[in-house]
Structures are given as C-alpha cells and as structure tokens.
Design an enzyme around this catalytic site. Structure first.
Site, mmCIF file in Angstrom:
data_model
loop_
_atom_site.group_PDB
_atom_site.id
_atom_site.type_symbol
_atom_site.label_atom_id
_atom_site.label_comp_id
_atom_site.label_asym_id
_atom_site.label_seq_id
_atom_site.Cartn_x
_atom_site.Cartn_y
_atom_site.Cartn_z
ATOM 1 N N ASP A 95 0.861 -1.179 0.000
ATOM 2 C CA ASP A 95 0.000 0.000 0.000
ATOM 3 C C ASP A 95 0.898 1.230 0.000
ATOM 4 O OD1 ASP A 95 -2.187 1.648 0.007
ATOM 5 O OD2 ASP A 95 -2.946 1.017 1.967
ATOM 6 N N ASP A 267 -8.231 -6.957 1.848
ATOM 7 C CA ASP A 267 -7.201 -7.106 2.867
ATOM 8 C C ASP A 267 -7.780 -6.569 4.149
ATOM 9 O OD1 ASP A 267 -5.783 -4.458 4.029
ATOM 10 O OD2 ASP A 267 -6.629 -4.051 2.061
ATOM 11 N N CYS A 305 -12.616 -27.201 10.623
ATOM 12 C CA CYS A 305 -11.335 -26.597 10.241
ATOM 13 C C CYS A 305 -10.232 -27.640 10.345
ATOM 14 C CB CYS A 305 -11.014 -25.413 11.146
ATOM 15 S SG CYS A 305 -9.482 -24.579 10.701
ATOM 16 N N CYS A 307 -6.889 -26.786 10.179
ATOM 17 C CA CYS A 307 -5.612 -26.104 10.422
ATOM 18 C C CYS A 307 -4.821 -26.836 11.513
ATOM 19 C CB CYS A 307 -5.841 -24.640 10.807
ATOM 20 S SG CYS A 307 -6.286 -24.359 12.527
ATOM 21 N N CYS A 310 -6.429 -26.532 15.019
ATOM 22 C CA CYS A 310 -7.625 -27.354 15.243
ATOM 23 C C CYS A 310 -7.306 -28.848 15.243
ATOM 24 C CB CYS A 310 -8.693 -27.023 14.201
ATOM 25 S SG CYS A 310 -9.401 -25.387 14.448
ATOM 26 N N HIS A 336 -5.246 -20.284 12.979
ATOM 27 C CA HIS A 336 -6.643 -20.673 12.794
ATOM 28 C C HIS A 336 -7.456 -19.595 12.061
ATOM 29 C CE1 HIS A 336 -10.677 -22.064 13.231
ATOM 30 N NE2 HIS A 336 -10.978 -20.860 13.709
HETATM 31 N N1 PRF Z 1 -6.338 4.172 0.632
HETATM 32 C C1 PRF Z 1 -5.176 3.457 0.746
HETATM 33 N N2 PRF Z 1 -5.087 2.385 1.539
HETATM 34 C C2 PRF Z 1 -6.177 2.004 2.246
HETATM 35 C C3 PRF Z 1 -7.391 2.694 2.171
HETATM 36 C C4 PRF Z 1 -7.495 3.841 1.323
HETATM 37 O O1 PRF Z 1 -8.523 4.514 1.196
HETATM 38 C C5 PRF Z 1 -8.280 2.022 3.035
HETATM 39 C C6 PRF Z 1 -9.677 2.371 3.293
HETATM 40 N N3 PRF Z 1 -10.300 1.492 4.156
HETATM 41 C C7 PRF Z 1 -7.567 0.961 3.597
HETATM 42 N N4 PRF Z 1 -6.311 0.963 3.115
HETATM 43 N N5 PRF Z 1 -4.115 3.833 0.037
HETATM 44 ZN ZN ZN Z 2 -8.555 -24.107 12.725
#
Ligand code: PRF
Ligand code: ZN
Length: 372
Positions: A95, A267, A305, A307, A310, A336
């Site tokens: 990110d 994510d 599960c 894993c 578990c 888990h």
């Molecule tokens: N922009 C960026 N990363 C993020 C978000 C975003 O708006 C969000 C919003 N929940 C999570 N991670 N660059």
């Molecule tokens: Zn598990």
C-alpha cells in the site's frame, strides 16, 4: 521495455454478479476472490510466513509507510527486497502510505504531497506520489498502489471534491513514475459517501492505464449499509477485465457482500488482530476463547477446520495458553483465523464456479449468525 499485462482471466461469473478469476504476477498466480493477510511492517504478527502460506494465502500486504521509517527501507534493500525480508516467495502487494499517513494527527496536505512527523519532536518527513512510488519500487512488491488521500466518511462535500481532484492528479503522477519491470500498479477510487463524486472519481481514475483498480475510503467507520452503497455505486464503474480491490475490508459478512457486488480482492487486519486478542472465527460465529464456557471444552475451535491448531489443540488448552500469556497462543490463534478466512474464500470461489453464490451466501450467514 513495455510492461506486460496482468493477464486477469475471468474463470466464471455467477448470476449474482460475483466474479471468479485468476491473475499472474512475477511470484505466481492468485485465485480471486482473494483475501490478503496484512504484514504491515514486513511481517505478520506472531506468525511465520510458512504458516501464513499453509493457511492457503497467496498474497500478502505490506505498507510503504511503516517500511520507509528509519533505516527499514535500507534493511529491506540490503537483504535483497521485500520477498526475502518477509520470507515469502508468493505475491506481495504494498500500500502507498496514503491511508496510514492520513490517520496521523499532525499531517499537512498540499498539492505536492503530505508532510508529517513520525516521532514526537522528530524531523518532519514528506511523502509525495513520486516518493511513494520510489519506495515501492525499491521494496519490490509485485503490485503497488497509487498514492491517494483517504477521506473521512464525515468529510463535507466540498472537502471531498477537492480531495478527489488531488487524488486524481497524484494518480497521474504515480503512473508516470518508474517502477521495476515486473511491478503492476493499481489506481484507487475515492469520493467519500457521495454517489456522484464516486462516479466522477471512478471515471477519472479509470481513464489512467492502471493494471487494476481499488475502492478506497470505505471501512472507515461509516457502517455496513453505507459501505454497501458506496461499493454498489462504484464497482460497476470499474473495468470488467481488470482486478477490483476493496481496501481494508473486512469482516466475513462485508467480504461476502462485496463479492456479491463484483469485487475481487480484500485485505484486513481483522483475522490477525482478533486472533491476538483471543477472538476466534468459526463457522458458527465468533468465539471469545477466554470465556469461562471453554474451561472444560475438549472440542477444537471449529470442527470443520483442518488447520494445525484445530488438528492439535482443544478449546480448553487454547484458553489455558491465552491465560498463560505465552506468545504461542497468539500464533496458534492467528493460524486458525487465517485458515478460516482462506477456507471462506475457497468456498466462495467454488460457489461462484457452480453459479450458486447467492444461496451460498445466505446459508453461510444463517449458520454463522445462528448462535448470536
Ligand atoms: N487508501 C489506501 N489504503 C487504504 C485505504 C485507502 O482509502 C483504506 C480504506 N479502508 C484501507 N487501506 N491507500
Ligand atoms: Zn482451525
């Protein structure tokens, strides 16, 4: 040399609109809908990468912001890149820092970028679109994100309008920046909770030749119904033939809803963070392992599960480990929860392939919510 395409293949489309796809990066293929565990600062808390891999995860997320602080970037470069640093040979997405920086109290935003101080009384640091791309190029992830401003869901219209113009200008500067040849770049749509601004942002961002598109600015406290509306307005504005990533989402019910709206990637820190706090996901709902109900419970966390946790330990033993305060408890719980999330994604993918996503979603939620 021309960059190659991400080669997103649509394997099936369910009558509900849910999509089942696959794309390939320099580090292997990714089955979508996909969930990416979060390894913010180059590691998934308490959990070796081999265990994350065993959970069925195919992509990890890491953060530009955390990996650029102090001498961390130099360390990553010194060991030969983020894949080696994380001990992870599959796909990594970084990110841009946009989200992390905008939660800092003393940030100052200008056309150029954002300045902030990362240590009290420390020097001020500037993150710009160009700097974010340079850091992400050096980290070497397979997918990198454009630098955006994540606006609060309570921001007024005028603020969101100006912010989205900035996010579009920054997106162009990101696309114009140099990356490694194998790296794909995703654009991020913003626009707050305003339908027309979401459409405007989507139009502007998708006019830039990105390799995939994300919806940002959701899951920031606006609640399920607003998030659902933002995704249902924005997702149809994104190209059919490229991956669609909903950033920072979410709980299983949020993911099911967003898959329904045609999103492909997710994510969230929830499975890993909740695990460390002793909140475990099961097909019958969440359980708090420290609860005294589990004092003499010889069942595994989730009987469906398979894993390591578990297969090996009962709820009463896990409860004991949590009260002992040993980090082993967090590791076992994370294994888990990540397996639970990846099993959900596998079941979602199969349901889409079999064109029965809607009934799958309904039945899954019914069972999950029954014991609440
Ligand atoms: N922009 C960026 N990363 C993020 C978000 C975003 O708006 C969000 C919003 N929940 C999570 N991670 N660059
Ligand atoms: Zn598990």
């Amino acid at each position: 040399m021309a960059q190659k395409d991400i080669q997103f293949t649509m394997l099936a489309k369910d009558k509900s609109g849910a999509r089942r796809g696959e794309f390939t990066t320099h580090h292997g293929s990714v089955q979508t809908p996909a969930f990416m565990p979060v390894g913010t600062a180059g590691y998934v808390h308490s959990t070796p990468a081999k265990d994350v891999e065993e959970s069925g995860s195919q992509v990890l997320l890491a953060n530009t912001y955390h990996l650029s602080l102090g001498d961390r970037l130099a360390s990553v470069k010194y060991v030969g890149g983020l894949h080696r640093f994380m001990g992870w040979n599959q796909t990594i997405l970084t990110d841009s820092g946009g989200f992390q920086v905008f939660s800092l109290p003393d940030r100052v935003i200008s056309d150029e970028g954002v300045t902030f101080s990362y240590e009290e009384e420390g020097e001020r640091v500037q993150l710009t679109p160009e700097r974010s791309m340079e850091i992400q190029r050096d980290l070497g992830a397979d997918i990198v994100m454009a630098f955006d401003e994540c606006v609060s869901h309570t921001a007024d219209r005028k603020y969101v309008e100006e912010s989205l113009a900035l996010t579009t200008a920054w997106a162009r500067r990101c696309r114009a920046s140099a990356l490694q040849e194998h790296q794909f770049l995703f654009g991020i749509v913003q626009g707050g909770i305003y339908d027309d601004l979401r459409r405007k942002s989507a139009k502007e961002i998708t006019s830039i030749p990105f390799d995939g598109f994300a919806i940002g600015g959701v899951s920031v406290g606006e609640g399920f119904d607003l998030m659902r509306r933002v995704v249902s307005v924005t997702a149809p504005c994104l190209p059919e033939d490229l991956p669609r990533y909903l950033m920072g989402v979410g709980l299983p019910e949020d993911i099911l809803e967003a898959v329904h709206q045609g999103m492909d990637m997710f994510d969230c820190v929830i499975p890993t963070r909740y695990a460390r706090q002793g909140t475990l996901f099961t097909r019958m709902g969440k359980l708090r392992i420290k609860n005294k109900n589990f004092r003499k419970d010889r069942y595994p966390l989730d009987t469906h599960c398979s894993c390591y946790t578990c297969r090996t330990f009962s709820r009463m033993v896990l409860r004991y480990l949590f009260f002992s305060g040993d980090p082993l408890a967090e590791t076992l719980a994370t294994i888990h929860n990540l397996t639970f999330y990846q099993d959900l994604m596998t079941d979602i993918r199969v349901a889409i392939e079999e064109n029965r996503f809607e009934s799958f979603k309904r039945e899954w939620l019914e069972r999950y919510r029954k014991n609440r």
